[in-house]
Each structure stands twice: as structure tokens, then as C-alpha cells.
Design a protein around this motif. Structure first.
Motif, PDB file in Angstrom:
ATOM      1  N   SER A  31      -8.132  -7.694   7.248  1.00  0.00           N
ATOM      2  CA  SER A  31      -7.052  -7.969   8.198  1.00  0.00           C
ATOM      3  C   SER A  31      -5.986  -8.850   7.564  1.00  0.00           C
ATOM      4  CB  SER A  31      -7.623  -8.630   9.447  1.00  0.00           C
ATOM      5  OG  SER A  31      -6.596  -8.946  10.353  1.00  0.00           O
ATOM      6  N   ARG A  32      -6.443  -9.833   6.755  1.00  0.00           N
ATOM      7  CA  ARG A  32      -5.474 -10.716   6.088  1.00  0.00           C
ATOM      8  C   ARG A  32      -4.603  -9.934   5.114  1.00  0.00           C
ATOM      9  NH1 ARG A  32      -4.713 -13.024   1.487  1.00  0.00           N
ATOM     10  NH2 ARG A  32      -6.602 -12.133   0.612  1.00  0.00           N
ATOM     11  N   ILE A  33      -5.270  -9.053   4.324  1.00  0.00           N
ATOM     12  CA  ILE A  33      -4.518  -8.250   3.346  1.00  0.00           C
ATOM     13  C   ILE A  33      -3.546  -7.333   4.066  1.00  0.00           C
ATOM     14  CG2 ILE A  33      -4.738  -6.460   1.588  1.00  0.00           C
ATOM     15  CD1 ILE A  33      -7.414  -7.721   0.806  1.00  0.00           C
ATOM     16  N   ARG A  34      -4.034  -6.694   5.163  1.00  0.00           N
ATOM     17  CA  ARG A  34      -3.162  -5.796   5.924  1.00  0.00           C
ATOM     18  C   ARG A  34      -1.976  -6.547   6.522  1.00  0.00           C
ATOM     19  NH1 ARG A  34      -1.450  -0.670   6.110  1.00  0.00           N
ATOM     20  NH2 ARG A  34      -0.750  -0.125   8.202  1.00  0.00           N
ATOM     21  N   SER A  35      -2.255  -7.750   7.066  1.00  0.00           N
ATOM     22  CA  SER A  35      -1.182  -8.549   7.650  1.00  0.00           C
ATOM     23  C   SER A  35      -0.179  -8.967   6.582  1.00  0.00           C
ATOM     24  CB  SER A  35      -1.770  -9.777   8.331  1.00  0.00           C
ATOM     25  OG  SER A  35      -0.757 -10.583   8.876  1.00  0.00           O
ATOM     26  N   GLU A  36      -0.672  -9.326   5.385  1.00  0.00           N
ATOM     27  CA  GLU A  36       0.221  -9.716   4.299  1.00  0.00           C
ATOM     28  C   GLU A  36       1.083  -8.535   3.865  1.00  0.00           C
ATOM     29  OE1 GLU A  36      -0.091 -11.584  -0.231  1.00  0.00           O
ATOM     30  OE2 GLU A  36      -1.863 -11.408   1.056  1.00  0.00           O
ATOM     31  N   GLN A  37       0.451  -7.334   3.752  1.00  0.00           N
ATOM     32  CA  GLN A  37       1.216  -6.149   3.377  1.00  0.00           C
ATOM     33  C   GLN A  37       2.269  -5.828   4.434  1.00  0.00           C
ATOM     34  OE1 GLN A  37      -1.795  -3.159   2.843  1.00  0.00           O
ATOM     35  NE2 GLN A  37      -2.307  -3.816   0.751  1.00  0.00           N
ATOM     36  N   PHE A  71       6.238  -5.770   3.919  1.00  0.00           N
ATOM     37  CA  PHE A  71       7.049  -4.589   4.234  1.00  0.00           C
ATOM     38  C   PHE A  71       8.186  -4.946   5.185  1.00  0.00           C
ATOM     39  CE2 PHE A  71       7.897  -1.106   7.209  1.00  0.00           C
ATOM     40  CZ  PHE A  71       8.338  -0.139   6.309  1.00  0.00           C
ATOM     41  N   ILE A  72       7.876  -5.757   6.194  1.00  0.00           N
ATOM     42  CA  ILE A  72       8.902  -6.149   7.160  1.00  0.00           C
ATOM     43  C   ILE A  72      10.008  -6.941   6.466  1.00  0.00           C
ATOM     44  CG2 ILE A  72       9.353  -7.587   9.186  1.00  0.00           C
ATOM     45  CD1 ILE A  72       6.574  -6.793  10.202  1.00  0.00           C
ATOM     46  N   THR A  73       9.596  -7.870   5.590  1.00  0.00           N
ATOM     47  CA  THR A  73      10.586  -8.686   4.883  1.00  0.00           C
ATOM     48  C   THR A  73      11.481  -7.820   3.995  1.00  0.00           C
ATOM     49  OG1 THR A  73       9.057 -10.566   4.882  1.00  0.00           O
ATOM     50  CG2 THR A  73      10.889 -10.612   3.301  1.00  0.00           C
ATOM     51  N   GLU A  95       4.579  -3.019  13.264  1.00  0.00           N
ATOM     52  CA  GLU A  95       3.896  -4.160  13.876  1.00  0.00           C
ATOM     53  C   GLU A  95       2.874  -3.707  14.915  1.00  0.00           C
ATOM     54  OE1 GLU A  95       7.502  -7.443  13.472  1.00  0.00           O
ATOM     55  OE2 GLU A  95       7.121  -6.456  15.365  1.00  0.00           O
ATOM     56  N   ARG A  96       3.243  -2.692  15.716  1.00  0.00           N
ATOM     57  CA  ARG A  96       2.283  -2.182  16.710  1.00  0.00           C
ATOM     58  C   ARG A  96       1.086  -1.547  16.027  1.00  0.00           C
ATOM     59  NH1 ARG A  96       7.043  -0.440  19.460  1.00  0.00           N
ATOM     60  NH2 ARG A  96       6.755   1.661  18.644  1.00  0.00           N
ATOM     61  N   ARG A  97       1.325  -0.819  14.930  1.00  0.00           N
ATOM     62  CA  ARG A  97       0.214  -0.189  14.207  1.00  0.00           C
ATOM     63  C   ARG A  97      -0.712  -1.255  13.635  1.00  0.00           C
ATOM     64  NH1 ARG A  97       2.256   3.962   9.955  1.00  0.00           N
ATOM     65  NH2 ARG A  97       3.099   4.811  11.924  1.00  0.00           N
ATOM     66  N   ALA A  98      -0.162  -2.332  13.066  1.00  0.00           N
ATOM     67  CA  ALA A  98      -1.001  -3.399  12.532  1.00  0.00           C
ATOM     68  C   ALA A  98      -1.798  -4.082  13.637  1.00  0.00           C
ATOM     69  CB  ALA A  98      -0.118  -4.413  11.789  1.00  0.00           C
TER      70      ALA A  98
END
Length: 245
Positions: free
Chosen positions: A85-91, A95-97, A223-226
Motif C-alpha cells: 500500500s505504501r509503494i502504491r501510494s508513493e507511485q 504520478f499525480i505530481t 486517486e479513486r482507484r488507489a
């Protein structure tokens, strides 16, 4: 006559707070004739308090060992889930940035092109209006010359004053009409150019807003997918947790 007996029964019940309770039931002999006195059970077949405590202790240790093993497995799974989850959130954040930076750069470039286009249209409109103003001054000068010619001819040609006056007035009327037509054409052209500029500015602004909204929709979708992935992982972790009680 042989005495038939039932073996001693030990019932085990799990308590609500994780403990165990044992109930020892001594069976009655069956199949013994009435005159024959009841034979006492052998003391060695009745579990002692120490044996019961040992069994309870062993059962408690096994239960604790099993629970610790389950908790260790769950802890490992939760650690993997949290890391993923941490890696996914970081990715997702990266991506958002990156998407926002690219969008800002694109919007900045679009804004510069839009300003350059607007400035070009304004320069063209300024040149056109200057031409219109020159034409107007020329027409006014010609009108003044016509009036002056009329006055001169009225002064020098009294005998033909009425005829010449009519001709001059007709020419003046025609010239005035021509001037009015030119003015109307110039005004219509200027209004058309202004409307065209306004339409192009509005279209450019709408396109810019649509492009920005499209990029924002992509970011929200990511963001919704994450968030759905995190919720699914938490739900699986909850379902794998041991039931207490």
C-alpha cells in the motif's frame, strides 16, 4: 457377575474471554444386579486435580501457541499489505505530481500562445482602426473642400447661383451618402472584427478549461482507484483476522 461401567467423561468448554473450562462427570455402573453392592471406582481411573490442571495447562499452551502462530502469519501478511500500500501510494503521489507539473507547463505554454495571439489580433485591429480614422479625415477634408468650392462658386457666379447650388447640393448629398455608407461599412467591419476576437478568446478559454478538467478527471480517477485498492486490501486483512470470543 462382571460389572459394566461407563468411562469417566471429561467435557471441555471454551469460555467467552479465551479461557477453557472442564467439567468432570463420573459415570454410574450399569448392568449390576440389585442385591450386589456397588463397587467403588478405582482411584487410579479418576483423574486427579493435578492431572486436570496439567491437561488444562497443556491445552492452554497449545491454544496460545496456535494463536501466536496465527497472529505471526497475520502480522506478516499485514506487513506485506502495508508495504504494498505504501509503494502504491508513493507511485500514485508521484504520478499525480508529475501530471500536475506537466499540466501546469502545458497551461503556461498555452497561455503564452494565447496572449501572443490576442496581442496580434489587437495590433491588427489597431492598424485597421487607424486606417478607418485616416479615411474619415480624408472624407471630412473632401467635404470641407466641397463646401468651400460651393461658397466660391456662389460668390463668383451669381447668375448661375441657383443651378450651381443645386448641383453642389446634389454632389454634397451624394458625397454625404457615400460618407455614411463608408462609415457604416467601417463600423460593421470593426464590430465584426471585435466579435471575431471575442469569439476566438471565448473558444480558447473554453478549450483551456476543458483540457484542465480532463487532466483533473484523470487525477481523480487515479486517486479513486488507489482508494479502492487500499479498501480491498484492508477488507481482506479483516477477513483473515481470527475471530475473538
Amino acid at each position: 457377575m462382571e460389572v459394566q461401567t461407563k468411562s469417566t467423561e471429561i467435557r471441555c468448554q471454551e469460555m467467552s474471554k479465551g479461557g477453557l473450562a472442564y467439567e468432570v462427570i463420573l459415570a454410574e455402573p450399569v448392568g449390576v444386579p440389585a442385591p450386589v453392592p456397588r463397587r467403588a471406582d478405582s482411584p487410579d481411573k479418576t483423574p486427579s486435580v493435578e492431572e486436570i490442571q496439567e491437561k488444562l495447562k497443556a491445552a492452554e499452551e497449545r491454544r496460545r501457541s496456535l494463536e501466536q502462530s496465527k497472529m505471526a502469519v497475520i502480522a506478516q501478511k499485514m506487513a506485506k499489505i502495508e508495504e504494498a500500500s505504501r509503494i502504491r501510494s508513493e507511485q500514485t503521489n508521484n504520478f499525480i505530481t508529475a501530471t500536475k507539473e506537466a499540466l501546469d507547463a502545458k497551461m503556461e505554454t498555452h497561455e503564452e500562445k494565447r496572449e501572443a495571439y490576442i496581442n496580434e489580433l489587437r495590433a491588427r485591429l489597431k492598424d485597421h482602426l487607424e486606417g478607418v480614422e485616416k479615411t474619415r479625415l480624408t472624407l471630412e477634408q473632401q467635404t470641407a473642400e466641397v463646401y468651400k468650392a460651393i461658397e466660391d462658386k456662389m460668390t463668383t457666379a451669381a447668375d448661375k447661383r441657383d443651378e450651381n447650388l443645386k448641383k453642389m447640393i446634389e454632389r454634397l448629398r451624394e458625397h454625404t451618402n457615400k460618407l455614411e455608407v463608408v462609415r457604416s461599412t467601417i463600423s460593421a467591419k470593426a464590430e465584426e472584427i471585435s466579435k471575431d476576437i471575442e469569439t476566438k478568446l471565448t473558444t480558447a478559454e473554453l478549450n483551456r478549461e476543458k483540457e484542465m478538467q480532463k487532466k483533473l478527471d484523470i487525477i481523480k480517477k487515479q486517486e479513486r482507484r488507489a482508494e479502492i485498492v487500499r479498501q480491498n486490501k484492508n477488507a481482506r486483512a479483516d477477513s483473515e483476522a481470527p475471530t475473538q470470543g
